[in-house]
Scaffold this motif. Structure first.
Motif, PDB file in Angstrom:
ATOM      1  N   GLU A 172       0.845  -1.186   0.000  1.00  0.00           N
ATOM      2  CA  GLU A 172       0.000   0.000   0.000  1.00  0.00           C
ATOM      3  C   GLU A 172       0.875   1.229   0.000  1.00  0.00           C
ATOM      4  N   ASP A 173       0.556   2.188  -0.866  1.00  0.00           N
ATOM      5  CA  ASP A 173       1.274   3.453  -0.909  1.00  0.00           C
ATOM      6  C   ASP A 173       0.291   4.555  -1.276  1.00  0.00           C
ATOM      7  N   SER A 174       0.803   5.694  -1.711  1.00  0.00           N
ATOM      8  CA  SER A 174      -0.076   6.817  -2.040  1.00  0.00           C
ATOM      9  C   SER A 174      -1.051   6.493  -3.168  1.00  0.00           C
ATOM     10  N   GLY A 175      -0.711   5.474  -3.975  1.00  0.00           N
ATOM     11  CA  GLY A 175      -1.595   5.062  -5.056  1.00  0.00           C
ATOM     12  C   GLY A 175      -2.670   4.097  -4.628  1.00  0.00           C
ATOM     13  N   GLY A 176      -2.647   3.700  -3.337  1.00  0.00           N
ATOM     14  CA  GLY A 176      -3.635   2.763  -2.831  1.00  0.00           C
ATOM     15  C   GLY A 176      -3.049   1.378  -2.633  1.00  0.00           C
ATOM     16  N   ARG A 177      -3.916   0.413  -2.446  1.00  0.00           N
ATOM     17  CA  ARG A 177      -3.480  -0.969  -2.247  1.00  0.00           C
ATOM     18  C   ARG A 177      -3.161  -1.635  -3.589  1.00  0.00           C
ATOM     19  N   LEU A 178      -2.194  -2.564  -3.533  1.00  0.00           N
ATOM     20  CA  LEU A 178      -1.838  -3.342  -4.719  1.00  0.00           C
ATOM     21  C   LEU A 178      -1.636  -4.790  -4.298  1.00  0.00           C
ATOM     22  N   ILE A 179      -2.301  -5.698  -4.994  1.00  0.00           N
ATOM     23  CA  ILE A 179      -2.135  -7.135  -4.761  1.00  0.00           C
ATOM     24  C   ILE A 179      -1.429  -7.722  -5.972  1.00  0.00           C
ATOM     25  N   THR A 180      -0.314  -8.388  -5.733  1.00  0.00           N
ATOM     26  CA  THR A 180       0.474  -8.995  -6.804  1.00  0.00           C
ATOM     27  C   THR A 180       0.513 -10.507  -6.587  1.00  0.00           C
TER      28      THR A 180
END
Length: 258
Positions: A172-180
């Motif tokens: 999670e960062d300023s761009g939101g959550r990311l699932i890889t």
């Protein structure tokens, strides 16, 4: 190796690659500390002339440059190499980076003390001649007694179980959550697999943006890679496990024979 498909895979991934990590800068510093310790153990304090021949966006190269080494980066993806140079500059690290195929390294012979090939990059070479060409090129640009540092997935265990997927990672960062996460389809030979790399990014409301990139890898075992390294002119081949060495993948170290 299907150059267009591998290059396209990493060209597309380069803008988002840092989001695989919970904190990319922390990961850069940690990986540089672990790999740098291996280099010091073999070659002394340095600073050393280092080639990262699969530098990507600079995860290892930038950290090693910030630690004081004289680092050059190259990568099959021109998009990734350009980002590595940009990110290094933003952090005050001296790093030149260029697009280059690791099977045809565009450097003069015997110019580097260390060659790094990390993040499972060698697995994109799908034939024995391609792997041999890459390792021979790494040996050529190393000085006699220089050090190869190469990391791969733990393919001894993976080949035994042949999983259909890699575990998901959440950041999670300023761009939101990311699932890889990755899905793997094994070839009949039991050694190569087609990889689908998924990234699910937070969108507006309840929507998720889905990005899918595809490539193929060769699950080289330690014995296979040890044999390739010896044939390319490396000696003192050793393996360092994550549990003892601290790197997230098994690490091969080897010396360039005189």
């Amino acid at each position: 190796m299907s150059d267009p498909s591998v290059r396209a895979f990493y060209d597309a991934l380069a803008p988002d690659y840092h989001r695989i990590f919970a904190d990319w800068d922390v990961s850069m510093a940690h990986q540089a500390a672990v790999l740098g310790a291996l280099v010091r153990e073999e070659l002394g304090q340095g600073p050393h002339r280092v080639l990262d021949c699969s530098c990507g966006i600079g995860t290892q190269a930038i950290g090693l440059a910030l630690a004081g080494h004289r680092v050059v980066g190259s990568d099959l993806s021109p998009v990734a190499a350009a980002r590595a140079a940009q990110e290094a500059s933003a952090r005050g690290a001296g790093l030149s980076a260029a697009a280059a195929d690791m099977r045809r390294l565009p450097f003069v012979s015997s110019v580097f003390d260390v060659v790094v090939c990390a993040d499972n990059s060698l697995a994109h070479l799908l034939t024995a001649p391609d792997v041999a060409a890459a390792l021979a090129g790494m040996r050529r640009v190393l000085r006699d007694g220089g050090l190869l540092v190469l990391t791969l997935r733990d393919y001894d265990e993976i080949r035994r179980t042949r999983p259909g997927a890699a575990p998901p990672q959440v950041s999670e960062d300023s761009g939101g959550r990311l699932i890889t996460f990755q899905l793997w389809q094994w070839h009949e030979d039991g050694e190569r697999y087609d990889l689908e790399h998924f990234q699910l990014a937070d969108g507006e409301g309840d929507d998720w943006a889905v990005r899918v990139r595809r490539t193929t890898s060769w699950a080289l075992t330690r014995s296979q890679l040890t044999e390739f390294a010896a044939a390319a002119g490396f000696t003192e081949v050793g393996w360092h496990d994550p549990a003892s060495g601290g790197f997230y993948q098994p690490v091969l170290t080897a010396r360039a024979a005189g």
